[in-house]
Design a protein around this motif. Structure first.
Motif, PDB file in Angstrom:
ATOM      1  N   LEU A   1      91.984  74.603  59.580  1.00  0.00           N
ATOM      2  CA  LEU A   1      92.583  73.556  58.747  1.00  0.00           C
ATOM      3  C   LEU A   1      91.522  72.563  58.292  1.00  0.00           C
ATOM      4  CD1 LEU A   1      95.802  73.063  60.894  1.00  0.00           C
ATOM      5  CD2 LEU A   1      95.717  74.017  58.572  1.00  0.00           C
ATOM      6  N   ALA A   2      90.592  72.216  59.186  1.00  0.00           N
ATOM      7  CA  ALA A   2      89.514  71.288  58.808  1.00  0.00           C
ATOM      8  C   ALA A   2      88.639  71.924  57.736  1.00  0.00           C
ATOM      9  CB  ALA A   2      88.675  70.928  60.033  1.00  0.00           C
ATOM     10  N   THR A   3      88.398  73.237  57.871  1.00  0.00           N
ATOM     11  CA  THR A   3      87.597  73.945  56.866  1.00  0.00           C
ATOM     12  C   THR A   3      88.268  73.838  55.493  1.00  0.00           C
ATOM     13  OG1 THR A   3      86.861  75.483  58.578  1.00  0.00           O
ATOM     14  CG2 THR A   3      86.590  76.193  56.290  1.00  0.00           C
ATOM     15  N   ALA A   4      89.583  74.114  55.460  1.00  0.00           N
ATOM     16  CA  ALA A   4      90.317  74.055  54.196  1.00  0.00           C
ATOM     17  C   ALA A   4      90.315  72.630  53.635  1.00  0.00           C
ATOM     18  CB  ALA A   4      91.747  74.533  54.402  1.00  0.00           C
ATOM     19  N   TYR A   5      90.516  71.654  54.515  1.00  0.00           N
ATOM     20  CA  TYR A   5      90.551  70.259  54.076  1.00  0.00           C
ATOM     21  C   TYR A   5      89.221  69.835  53.452  1.00  0.00           C
ATOM     22  CZ  TYR A   5      90.548  65.182  54.314  1.00  0.00           C
ATOM     23  OH  TYR A   5      90.420  63.852  54.004  1.00  0.00           O
ATOM     24  N   TYR A   6      88.106  70.164  54.125  1.00  0.00           N
ATOM     25  CA  TYR A   6      86.806  69.740  53.594  1.00  0.00           C
ATOM     26  C   TYR A   6      86.375  70.587  52.390  1.00  0.00           C
ATOM     27  CZ  TYR A   6      86.403  66.541  57.513  1.00  0.00           C
ATOM     28  OH  TYR A   6      86.625  65.510  58.397  1.00  0.00           O
ATOM     29  N   LEU A   7      86.869  71.834  52.292  1.00  0.00           N
ATOM     30  CA  LEU A   7      86.618  72.606  51.063  1.00  0.00           C
ATOM     31  C   LEU A   7      87.216  71.862  49.874  1.00  0.00           C
ATOM     32  CD1 LEU A   7      87.298  76.357  51.992  1.00  0.00           C
ATOM     33  CD2 LEU A   7      85.203  75.462  50.954  1.00  0.00           C
TER      34      LEU A   7
ATOM     35  N   LYS B   1      88.219  68.543  49.839  1.00  0.00           N
ATOM     36  CA  LYS B   1      87.778  67.161  49.699  1.00  0.00           C
ATOM     37  C   LYS B   1      86.306  67.041  49.289  1.00  0.00           C
ATOM     38  CE  LYS B   1      87.150  62.823  52.094  1.00  0.00           C
ATOM     39  NZ  LYS B   1      86.536  62.300  53.310  1.00  0.00           N
ATOM     40  N   GLU B   2      85.438  67.811  49.946  1.00  0.00           N
ATOM     41  CA  GLU B   2      83.998  67.644  49.729  1.00  0.00           C
ATOM     42  C   GLU B   2      83.461  68.542  48.622  1.00  0.00           C
ATOM     43  OE1 GLU B   2      82.210  65.435  51.357  1.00  0.00           O
ATOM     44  OE2 GLU B   2      83.654  64.839  52.894  1.00  0.00           O
ATOM     45  N   HIS B   3      84.137  69.669  48.385  1.00  0.00           N
ATOM     46  CA  HIS B   3      83.571  70.642  47.449  1.00  0.00           C
ATOM     47  C   HIS B   3      84.493  70.934  46.267  1.00  0.00           C
ATOM     48  CE1 HIS B   3      80.421  71.333  50.432  1.00  0.00           C
ATOM     49  NE2 HIS B   3      81.387  71.311  51.325  1.00  0.00           N
TER      50      HIS B   3
ATOM     51  N   ALA C   1      95.296  68.573  53.712  1.00  0.00           N
ATOM     52  CA  ALA C   1      94.815  69.732  52.945  1.00  0.00           C
ATOM     53  C   ALA C   1      95.887  70.164  51.947  1.00  0.00           C
ATOM     54  CB  ALA C   1      94.454  70.875  53.891  1.00  0.00           C
ATOM     55  N   SER C   2      97.138  70.216  52.426  1.00  0.00           N
ATOM     56  CA  SER C   2      98.249  70.629  51.576  1.00  0.00           C
ATOM     57  C   SER C   2      98.396  69.684  50.384  1.00  0.00           C
ATOM     58  CB  SER C   2      99.527  70.661  52.416  1.00  0.00           C
ATOM     59  OG  SER C   2     100.632  70.981  51.635  1.00  0.00           O
TER      60      SER C   2
ATOM     61  N   GLY D   1      84.627  72.216  60.759  1.00  0.00           N
ATOM     62  CA  GLY D   1      85.219  72.453  59.447  1.00  0.00           C
ATOM     63  C   GLY D   1      84.321  71.942  58.321  1.00  0.00           C
ATOM     64  N   TRP D   2      83.684  70.809  58.580  1.00  0.00           N
ATOM     65  CA  TRP D   2      82.819  70.184  57.560  1.00  0.00           C
ATOM     66  C   TRP D   2      81.629  71.079  57.225  1.00  0.00           C
ATOM     67  CZ3 TRP D   2      78.006  68.079  56.565  1.00  0.00           C
ATOM     68  CH2 TRP D   2      77.948  67.103  55.553  1.00  0.00           C
ATOM     69  N   VAL D   3      80.931  71.596  58.254  1.00  0.00           N
ATOM     70  CA  VAL D   3      79.762  72.451  57.981  1.00  0.00           C
ATOM     71  C   VAL D   3      80.197  73.837  57.484  1.00  0.00           C
ATOM     72  CG1 VAL D   3      78.192  71.280  59.579  1.00  0.00           C
ATOM     73  CG2 VAL D   3      79.519  73.221  60.397  1.00  0.00           C
ATOM     74  N   PHE D   4      81.350  74.310  57.978  1.00  0.00           N
ATOM     75  CA  PHE D   4      81.818  75.639  57.563  1.00  0.00           C
ATOM     76  C   PHE D   4      82.227  75.607  56.087  1.00  0.00           C
ATOM     77  CE2 PHE D   4      84.812  79.408  58.585  1.00  0.00           C
ATOM     78  CZ  PHE D   4      83.778  80.319  58.451  1.00  0.00           C
ATOM     79  N   ALA D   5      82.881  74.518  55.675  1.00  0.00           N
ATOM     80  CA  ALA D   5      83.270  74.372  54.269  1.00  0.00           C
ATOM     81  C   ALA D   5      82.023  74.403  53.386  1.00  0.00           C
ATOM     82  CB  ALA D   5      84.044  73.071  54.065  1.00  0.00           C
ATOM     83  N   HIS D   6      80.974  73.723  53.821  1.00  0.00           N
ATOM     84  CA  HIS D   6      79.708  73.712  53.068  1.00  0.00           C
ATOM     85  C   HIS D   6      79.140  75.129  52.983  1.00  0.00           C
ATOM     86  CE1 HIS D   6      75.404  73.182  52.320  1.00  0.00           C
ATOM     87  NE2 HIS D   6      75.705  72.030  51.765  1.00  0.00           N
ATOM     88  N   THR D   7      79.170  75.840  54.134  1.00  0.00           N
ATOM     89  CA  THR D   7      78.624  77.198  54.193  1.00  0.00           C
ATOM     90  C   THR D   7      79.365  78.125  53.223  1.00  0.00           C
ATOM     91  OG1 THR D   7      78.147  76.802  56.520  1.00  0.00           O
ATOM     92  CG2 THR D   7      78.093  79.091  55.786  1.00  0.00           C
TER      93      THR D   7
END
Lengths: 416, 99
Positions: A45-51, A53-55, A195-196, A376-382
């Motif tokens: 969920l954190a991955t999806a959220y930061y994808l 929000k950040e990207h 995220a939703s 989630g933050w680093v995974f979203a970046h990756t």
């Protein structure tokens, strides 16, 4: 998304709390997405959220085989900290702790963060020297940490048996004041809701049964609710990481073990910090309801049974009673286990894989909860950049071939 | 709590044993012809199956001998044990091939 505030609380209170809207949309799987995240726990969920929000990537599906947050996200003992020995881990876990510190405001969801301090006890001279080395390393990385004398520990934890004749004598301790506890359900629900609201589809009761490939490139997944196409698939499935990776023909350096925890009957306030002991492998904190939350160790053998064995609990209870004699007649109300994905060096894998478009975030073992937002933050970046962030570059799958392991058994082994 | 069938001592309680990890992962006989990838596979990569697992145990508080156990990792059911150097029981071999 209805913004949560004191006004929304009063408004809904006057309606008897029957009119609250759903926190996140009930999404049906579409035919295709830009990114599929497998696993609706905190990390996914954190991955999806930061994808989002950040990207700016909102065309994302989180597919979860049961309901969100019912795996290890809801089974840990809610402890957060960043007191890790090596530079690579310190940077990653500190990023996560900093995100936790702002998560309530960021998600508009009360995380009930309580930075009450995390104490690690030393029972032998070797323990103490090890803790001193670790505290020095942590401070060199700019993270708060200090050594406590026996008297200082006793002042913070009066119920601790500090007699020199104790079965496990206390020679000193380390303390991270910014460590503490944060409500795990609030992270799952808050991240899902946020995220939703940004457009991510959270698809529950949807189990992945195959990972689809075209040559060496991933093309999507087969699920119990039909096929879903995506050029990027990200696995954040904890205990099931090996199982999912094997669907793409990969073998990983991960083994799955049960990790147990217990809660006691509720008590009046007894302990206002988190205390853990690496030597005897027991850790303790008190929940807001008054229950003592007690963590144990992993069973030694591979198992997906979601239940641990009694000898592990017996060892932990024996140590607990020696350390805190006051709890000797306390009854335990519940015991449970989560299946954790353990790496040989007690550090996670957040990495690209030999299959293009397939990303893995797993192997967190016993310590994944505290890393939830950072992971989630680093995974979203990756996923977004198709290359690791400098924070997770050392945590690649290749480290098991190059030999650049990040041995965190000392810091990771206890407190989850 | 597991009841583990030691091939020499019979059924004994789990606490008498120590776990020795995945079985049949043999050290390369000619080490210097192996490259890093092959060493990584031997040292670190695990089957970690959901289902039948062939694994080593030692009867540490008993006869102190090593042997292999066939166990289901989802139910923890033990299908049998066999001595080091022996082939896995037929039931185990069949299940593994079909898995």
């Amino acid at each position: 998304m209805t913004r949560y505030s004191v006004f929304s609380l009063v408004r809904n209170g006057l309606k008897g709390h029957r009119a609250w809207p759903r926190a996140w949309r009930r999404a049906e799987p579409r035919r295709s997405y830009q990114v599929i995240v497998i696993g609706g726990g905190g990390h996914g969920l954190a991955t999806a959220y930061y994808l989002a929000k950040e990207h700016g990537i909102t065309d994302v599906a989180v597919v979860e085989k049961s309901a969100i947050g019912l795996g290890n996200t809801g089974r840990n003992t809610t402890i957060i900290r960043s007191n890790y020995l090596w530079d690579e881990s310190a940077a990653l876990y500190e990023k996560s702790l900093k995100l936790f510190e702002g998560l309530t405001e960021d998600l508009n969801f009360n995380q009930m963060l309580s930075q009450r301090g995390v104490i690690n006890l030393a029972h032998t001279l070797h323990d103490l020297r090890d803790l001193e080395r670790r505290v020095n390393a942590i401070r060199l990385n700019g993270i708060d940490s200090e050594i406590l004398s026996v008297e200082q520990v006793k002042a913070m934890v009066p119920i601790l048996n500090t007699s020199p004749n104790a079965r496990y004598p206390v020679l000193g301790a380390s303390l991270q004041r910014r460590g503490g506890v944060s409500r795990h359900d609030a992270a799952a629900w808050g991240l899902a809701r946020a995220a939703s609201a940004r457009g991510v589809d959270i698809i529950e009761n949807c189990e992945v049964t195959a990972i689809l490939r075209d040559g060496d490139h991933v093309t999507g997944v087969e699920t119990t609710r039909g096929p879903i196409k995506a050029p990027k698939v990200a696995i954040a499935a904890a205990a099931h990481t090996s199982h999912l990776a094997s669907m793409a023909g990969l073998r990983l350096p991960i083994e799955t073990h049960p990790l147990q925890a217990l809660v006691s009957e509720p008590l009046k306030p007894l302990i206002d910090c988190v205390v853990m002991s690496n030597q005897v492998h027991v850790y303790l904190s008190q929940s807001d309801k008054g229950e003592l939350v007690i963590g144990a160790g992993i069973d030694p053998y591979v198992s997906y049974a979601s239940r641990g064995s009694l000898p592990v609990i017996e060892d932990q209870m024996q140590a607990l009673v020696h350390l805190y004699p006051v709890v000797s007649r306390l009854r335990m109300l519940r015991q449970w286990a989560g299946n954790v994905d353990v790496c040989p060096d007690a550090s996670p894998i957040i990495s690209l894989t030999p299959v293009r478009g397939l990303y893995i975030n797993g192997g967190w073992g016993t310590g994944g909860w505290k890393a939830t937002p950072g992971s989630g933050w680093v995974f979203a970046h990756t996923i977004a950049q198709d290359r690791p962030h400098p924070l997770n570059e050392p945590f690649s799958l290749e480290r098991f071939t190059t030999g650049a392991l990040i041995d965190e058994h000392g810091a990771a082994a206890v407190a989850h | 709590m597991l009841l583990i069938p030691c091939p020499w001592c019979g059924l004994r309680d789990e606490v008498e044993f120590k776990y020795g990890g995945e079985a049949h992962n043999n050290r390369p006989l000619v080490p210097d012809v192996h490259d890093d990838t092959a060493w990584a596979a031997y040292l670190f990569m695990k089957k970690n199956p959901k289902g039948l697992h062939l694994e080593r145990w030692v009867h540490a508080a008993g006869c102190r001998r090593w042997f292999n156990v066939a166990r289901d990792t989802v139910s923890n059911r033990i299908d049998g044990s066999y001595k080091i150097g022996e082939k896995p029981p037929a039931i185990a071999a069949e299940t593994e091939e079909s898995a």
